[in-house]
Design a protein around this motif. Structure first.
Motif, short mmCIF file in Angstrom:
data_model
loop_
_atom_site.label_atom_id
_atom_site.label_comp_id
_atom_site.label_asym_id
_atom_site.label_seq_id
_atom_site.Cartn_x
_atom_site.Cartn_y
_atom_site.Cartn_z
N ALA A 1 36.86 41.16 38.28
CA ALA A 1 36.32 42.12 37.31
C ALA A 1 37.21 42.21 36.07
O ALA A 1 36.71 42.25 34.94
CB ALA A 1 36.16 43.49 37.97
N LEU A 2 38.53 42.21 36.28
CA LEU A 2 39.47 42.24 35.15
C LEU A 2 39.27 41.03 34.23
O LEU A 2 39.33 41.15 33.02
CB LEU A 2 40.91 42.20 35.66
N LYS A 3 39.07 39.86 34.84
CA LYS A 3 38.93 38.61 34.09
C LYS A 3 37.53 38.40 33.54
O LYS A 3 37.31 37.51 32.73
CB LYS A 3 39.26 37.42 34.99
N HIS A 4 36.57 39.18 34.03
CA HIS A 4 35.16 38.92 33.73
C HIS A 4 34.80 37.51 34.18
O HIS A 4 34.14 36.76 33.48
CB HIS A 4 34.85 39.11 32.24
N LEU B 1 49.46 33.69 46.76
CA LEU B 1 48.81 34.61 45.83
C LEU B 1 47.63 33.92 45.19
O LEU B 1 47.66 32.72 44.95
CB LEU B 1 49.76 34.99 44.69
N VAL B 2 46.60 34.69 44.88
CA VAL B 2 45.57 34.20 43.99
C VAL B 2 46.25 34.01 42.64
O VAL B 2 47.11 34.81 42.25
CB VAL B 2 44.41 35.21 43.88
N SER B 3 45.92 32.95 41.94
CA SER B 3 46.55 32.68 40.65
C SER B 3 45.51 32.23 39.64
O SER B 3 44.86 31.20 39.82
CB SER B 3 47.63 31.60 40.80
N THR B 4 45.34 33.04 38.61
CA THR B 4 44.49 32.68 37.49
C THR B 4 45.18 33.17 36.23
O THR B 4 45.96 34.13 36.29
CB THR B 4 43.07 33.28 37.65
N SER B 5 44.95 32.54 35.11
CA SER B 5 45.68 32.91 33.90
C SER B 5 45.43 34.37 33.53
O SER B 5 44.32 34.89 33.68
CB SER B 5 45.28 32.00 32.74
N ALA B 6 46.48 35.03 33.06
CA ALA B 6 46.40 36.42 32.65
C ALA B 6 45.86 36.49 31.23
O ALA B 6 46.58 36.28 30.27
CB ALA B 6 47.78 37.08 32.74
N ASN B 7 44.58 36.73 31.15
CA ASN B 7 43.94 36.92 29.85
C ASN B 7 42.54 37.49 30.07
O ASN B 7 41.91 37.23 31.10
CB ASN B 7 43.86 35.63 29.04
N GLU C 1 49.43 46.77 48.44
CA GLU C 1 48.40 47.81 48.33
C GLU C 1 47.09 47.24 47.79
O GLU C 1 46.20 47.98 47.36
CB GLU C 1 48.90 48.93 47.42
N ASN C 2 46.98 45.91 47.78
CA ASN C 2 45.78 45.20 47.33
C ASN C 2 45.42 45.48 45.88
O ASN C 2 44.26 45.58 45.52
CB ASN C 2 44.60 45.48 48.27
N LYS C 3 46.47 45.57 45.05
CA LYS C 3 46.29 45.71 43.61
C LYS C 3 46.51 44.35 42.96
O LYS C 3 47.03 43.42 43.58
CB LYS C 3 47.27 46.73 43.04
N VAL C 4 46.15 44.25 41.71
CA VAL C 4 46.34 43.03 40.91
C VAL C 4 47.60 43.20 40.08
O VAL C 4 47.84 44.27 39.51
CB VAL C 4 45.11 42.78 40.01
N ILE C 5 48.40 42.13 39.99
CA ILE C 5 49.59 42.14 39.15
C ILE C 5 49.55 40.93 38.22
O ILE C 5 48.78 40.00 38.42
CB ILE C 5 50.89 42.12 39.97
N ALA C 6 50.43 40.95 37.24
CA ALA C 6 50.66 39.77 36.39
C ALA C 6 52.07 39.27 36.67
O ALA C 6 52.97 40.06 36.96
CB ALA C 6 50.51 40.12 34.92
#
Length: 190
Positions: free
Chosen positions: A48-51, A135-141, A19-24
């Protein structure tokens, strides 16, 4: 009973990606934020979540190299460069490769290259396999905060309703090593 909860959680996260949402999700060292790399909307939500500025570019993580192949210009690497890269996978080494001309700028940012990794984390492998793409992968913070190392830290930073694939990280202390595939130079130690 516990297995059912995990299967429901996996399906919830897989559906969110579709559904094109972001997950961790757990990776080799920390939890990552991920989304469908083919959806500009999803990637912009993640940024946007990560700034995080779009021009910085992103990492793609995959179950197999075949999932990454449409995004990178493998033909630009020598036999030795390919051997060096493939010898490190699956595993916690991210390689920067020349990007294909059609690879979206929302992935490459200001670069003509793309950072990619074939993971050995079983949950991420399954997620990419079921999704049928990397998947796009960037640290969750959040900006300025430490990367999350478990689901409770993700919920503390992103809220209790955030979709999180429940599982353990691979136990590594440091995030993945990053290397330039053309030069072999280390960009970030692992």
């Amino acid at each position: 009973m516990n297995l059912e909860v995990k299967n429901d959680n996996f399906k919830l996260c897989l559906d969110a990606l579709r559904e094109n949402k972001v997950i961790a999700y757990p990776t080799e060292a920390v939890f990552g934020l991920g989304c469908n790399p083919e959806s500009e909307t999803a990637v912009m939500k993640l940024l946007a979540l990560k700034h995080r500025l779009p021009e910085k570019g992103l990492i793609l993580i995959a179950d197999s190299f075949s999932q990454l192949e449409p995004y990178v210009a493998l033909r630009e690497l020598s036999v030795l460069q390919k051997e060096r890269m493939f010898a490190s996978w699956p595993g916690p080494v991210t390689w920067i490769l020349p990007a294909c001309p059609q690879t979206p700028r929302w992935l490459t940012g200001r670069f003509d290259s793309l950072a990619v990794r074939v993971t050995n984390h079983p949950l991420v492998k399954k997620l990419c396999s079921e999704l049928g793409k990397p998947l796009v992968s960037t640290s969750a913070n959040l900006s300025g905060r430490e990367p999350c190392r478990n689901e409770n830290e993700v919920y503390n930073q992103f809220g209790s309703k955030f979709p999180v694939l429940i599982g353990q990280t691979g136990g590594r202390i440091n995030p993945s090593e990053i290397r330039d595939a053309l030069t072999g130079n280390q960009i970030r130690p692992g």
